[in-house]
Design a protein around this motif. Structure first.
Motif, PDB file in Angstrom:
ATOM      1  N   ILE A  55       0.861  -1.179   0.000  1.00  0.00           N
ATOM      2  CA  ILE A  55       0.000   0.000   0.000  1.00  0.00           C
ATOM      3  C   ILE A  55       0.906   1.240   0.000  1.00  0.00           C
ATOM      4  O   ILE A  55       2.056   1.185   0.398  1.00  0.00           O
ATOM      5  CB  ILE A  55      -0.895   0.010   1.264  1.00  0.00           C
ATOM      6  N   TYR A  56       0.371   2.367  -0.427  1.00  0.00           N
ATOM      7  CA  TYR A  56       1.129   3.618  -0.388  1.00  0.00           C
ATOM      8  C   TYR A  56       1.617   3.909   1.037  1.00  0.00           C
ATOM      9  O   TYR A  56       0.827   3.877   1.977  1.00  0.00           O
ATOM     10  CB  TYR A  56       0.246   4.793  -0.834  1.00  0.00           C
ATOM     11  N   PRO A  57       2.892   4.241   1.230  1.00  0.00           N
ATOM     12  CA  PRO A  57       3.395   4.468   2.590  1.00  0.00           C
ATOM     13  C   PRO A  57       2.934   5.767   3.228  1.00  0.00           C
ATOM     14  O   PRO A  57       2.949   5.909   4.442  1.00  0.00           O
ATOM     15  CB  PRO A  57       4.914   4.465   2.413  1.00  0.00           C
ATOM     16  N   GLN A  58       2.559   6.761   2.419  1.00  0.00           N
ATOM     17  CA  GLN A  58       2.100   8.051   2.923  1.00  0.00           C
ATOM     18  C   GLN A  58       3.152   8.649   3.874  1.00  0.00           C
ATOM     19  O   GLN A  58       4.337   8.557   3.603  1.00  0.00           O
ATOM     20  CB  GLN A  58       0.718   7.906   3.558  1.00  0.00           C
ATOM     21  N   GLY A 209      -4.050   8.613   4.110  1.00  0.00           N
ATOM     22  CA  GLY A 209      -4.311   8.889   2.699  1.00  0.00           C
ATOM     23  C   GLY A 209      -5.557   8.140   2.283  1.00  0.00           C
ATOM     24  O   GLY A 209      -6.426   7.853   3.108  1.00  0.00           O
ATOM     25  N   SER A 210      -5.640   7.792   1.020  1.00  0.00           N
ATOM     26  CA  SER A 210      -6.767   6.999   0.552  1.00  0.00           C
ATOM     27  C   SER A 210      -6.349   6.189  -0.666  1.00  0.00           C
ATOM     28  O   SER A 210      -5.366   6.520  -1.341  1.00  0.00           O
ATOM     29  CB  SER A 210      -7.971   7.887   0.207  1.00  0.00           C
ATOM     30  N   MET A 211      -7.081   5.138  -0.912  1.00  0.00           N
ATOM     31  CA  MET A 211      -6.852   4.348  -2.112  1.00  0.00           C
ATOM     32  C   MET A 211      -7.323   5.146  -3.322  1.00  0.00           C
ATOM     33  O   MET A 211      -8.095   6.100  -3.196  1.00  0.00           O
ATOM     34  CB  MET A 211      -7.620   3.026  -2.020  1.00  0.00           C
ATOM     35  N   ARG A 212      -6.850   4.768  -4.487  1.00  0.00           N
ATOM     36  CA  ARG A 212      -7.321   5.400  -5.722  1.00  0.00           C
ATOM     37  C   ARG A 212      -8.390   4.519  -6.370  1.00  0.00           C
ATOM     38  O   ARG A 212      -8.312   3.293  -6.318  1.00  0.00           O
ATOM     39  CB  ARG A 212      -6.163   5.630  -6.688  1.00  0.00           C
ATOM     40  N   GLY A 225      -4.817   4.161   6.825  1.00  0.00           N
ATOM     41  CA  GLY A 225      -4.189   4.593   8.073  1.00  0.00           C
ATOM     42  C   GLY A 225      -3.045   3.680   8.454  1.00  0.00           C
ATOM     43  O   GLY A 225      -3.220   2.459   8.539  1.00  0.00           O
ATOM     44  N   TRP A 226      -1.874   4.260   8.661  1.00  0.00           N
ATOM     45  CA  TRP A 226      -0.665   3.520   9.068  1.00  0.00           C
ATOM     46  C   TRP A 226      -0.190   4.002  10.447  1.00  0.00           C
ATOM     47  O   TRP A 226      -0.339   5.177  10.787  1.00  0.00           O
ATOM     48  CB  TRP A 226       0.479   3.824   8.116  1.00  0.00           C
ATOM     49  N   PHE A 227       0.458   3.101  11.170  1.00  0.00           N
ATOM     50  CA  PHE A 227       1.332   3.481  12.270  1.00  0.00           C
ATOM     51  C   PHE A 227       2.461   2.460  12.297  1.00  0.00           C
ATOM     52  O   PHE A 227       2.212   1.257  12.430  1.00  0.00           O
ATOM     53  CB  PHE A 227       0.596   3.513  13.607  1.00  0.00           C
ATOM     54  N   VAL A 228       3.700   2.928  12.130  1.00  0.00           N
ATOM     55  CA  VAL A 228       4.850   2.027  12.075  1.00  0.00           C
ATOM     56  C   VAL A 228       5.942   2.555  13.002  1.00  0.00           C
ATOM     57  O   VAL A 228       6.074   3.765  13.214  1.00  0.00           O
ATOM     58  CB  VAL A 228       5.401   1.888  10.634  1.00  0.00           C
ATOM     59  N   GLY A 229       6.722   1.643  13.561  1.00  0.00           N
ATOM     60  CA  GLY A 229       7.807   2.072  14.426  1.00  0.00           C
ATOM     61  C   GLY A 229       8.339   0.944  15.279  1.00  0.00           C
ATOM     62  O   GLY A 229       8.345  -0.215  14.879  1.00  0.00           O
ATOM     63  N   TRP A 230       8.762   1.287  16.484  1.00  0.00           N
ATOM     64  CA  TRP A 230       9.316   0.294  17.400  1.00  0.00           C
ATOM     65  C   TRP A 230       8.895   0.660  18.819  1.00  0.00           C
ATOM     66  O   TRP A 230       8.471   1.790  19.099  1.00  0.00           O
ATOM     67  CB  TRP A 230      10.830   0.213  17.276  1.00  0.00           C
TER      68      TRP A 230
END
Length: 273
Positions: A55-58, A209-212, A225-230
């Protein structure tokens, strides 16, 4: 002309309607994924949902941009450079302010990201992405008329899965990327942090963001919606990614805030198992 059998026609109509209903139902399914791995071994500690779909990383891509910026000497520390907003960028009101690296990551300032990549230039930017082995490594841009250098990560050509996100961040944290140790430490220093239950501290970046749709336009009924980390606790470190692609528009707050808050709430419980 051959006669038409009404029973056959009825069956065909019914079958077509069933297929269309199935396709519509399948297309409307939300995507939910959470993956957590051990930082040292890479062993999966929790994995639920479709974590292999790219998916788009935004704005999660602000972390690799910070790595590039510090490694290339464009960024110097947590508060320099401080750049002024320019009206020509036509950004929302919340972004119309002077920003430094800490403000940029904390408030997710898009124009600051784009200033870094402009200063890197197309070749260096593409070289970093290849060296990072980040997602599909496609920074050509194109969908929706987007420019590869300044928008490839924003609903454009660059995509990454949740599995790819945790692999990338594990390599970042363990010295597996072709950047200086100084760039690693300075990127870590500006990554937003959050207190969680049971003594955990969470570090991470949201992305919305949103899908196209088929016409190439952003579909607000399919928000990303993303949340990435440690996360760290008493010397232990785990790496995580949580991704939601919903089937309805979010109006009260960005979907990424919902994803972030849910991960912060869930992580101590998931790690206690």
């Amino acid at each position: 002309m051959a006669s038409r059998n009404p029973l056959i026609l009825a069956a065909l109509v019914g079958a077509t309607a069933s297929l269309l209903h199935f396709a519509a139902a399948h297309a409307a399914e939300p995507l939910r994924c959470t993956v957590i791995i051990d930082e040292k071994s890479g062993e999966p500690l929790h994995r639920q949902g479709d974590c292999a779909e790219a998916i788009y990383p935004q704005s999660t891509f602000k972390l690799p941009i910070a790595m590039m910026g510090y490694d290339a000497g464009i960024l110097t520390d947590a508060h320099n450079p401080r750049w002024s907003y320019q009206a020509k960028w036509q950004r929302p009101q919340r972004e119309q302010k002077d920003s430094d690296p800490t403000i940029w990551e904390r408030d997710s300032i898009v124009w600051y990201s784009q200033e870094i990549t402009r200063r890197l230039g197309k070749k260096a930017f593409a070289d970093y992405i290849r060296g990072f082995n980040y997602g599909n490594r496609d920074v050509s841009g194109g969908p929706g008329g987007t420019d590869g250098l300044t928008q490839s990560w924003l609903m454009s050509s660059l995509k990454i899965s949740a599995d790819g996100q945790v692999d990338f961040l594990k390599r970042f944290l363990t010295g597996g990327l072709p950047i200086s140790a100084e760039a690693v430490e300075k990127t870590k220093a500006i990554t937003p942090s959050f207190d969680a239950a049971d003594g955990w501290t969470v570090y991470g970046k949201t992305g919305s963001g949103s899908m196209r749709n088929k016409a190439g336009k952003g579909d607000t009924s399919r928000p990303i919606g993303w949340f990435v980390g440690w996360a760290e606790k008493q010397g232990r470190r785990v790496v995580f990614a949580r991704l939601f692609v919903d089937t309805k528009r979010h109006t009260k707050q960005p979907i990424s805030f919902t994803v972030r808050d849910s991960l912060i709430e869930d992580l101590p419980r998931l790690m206690a198992r």
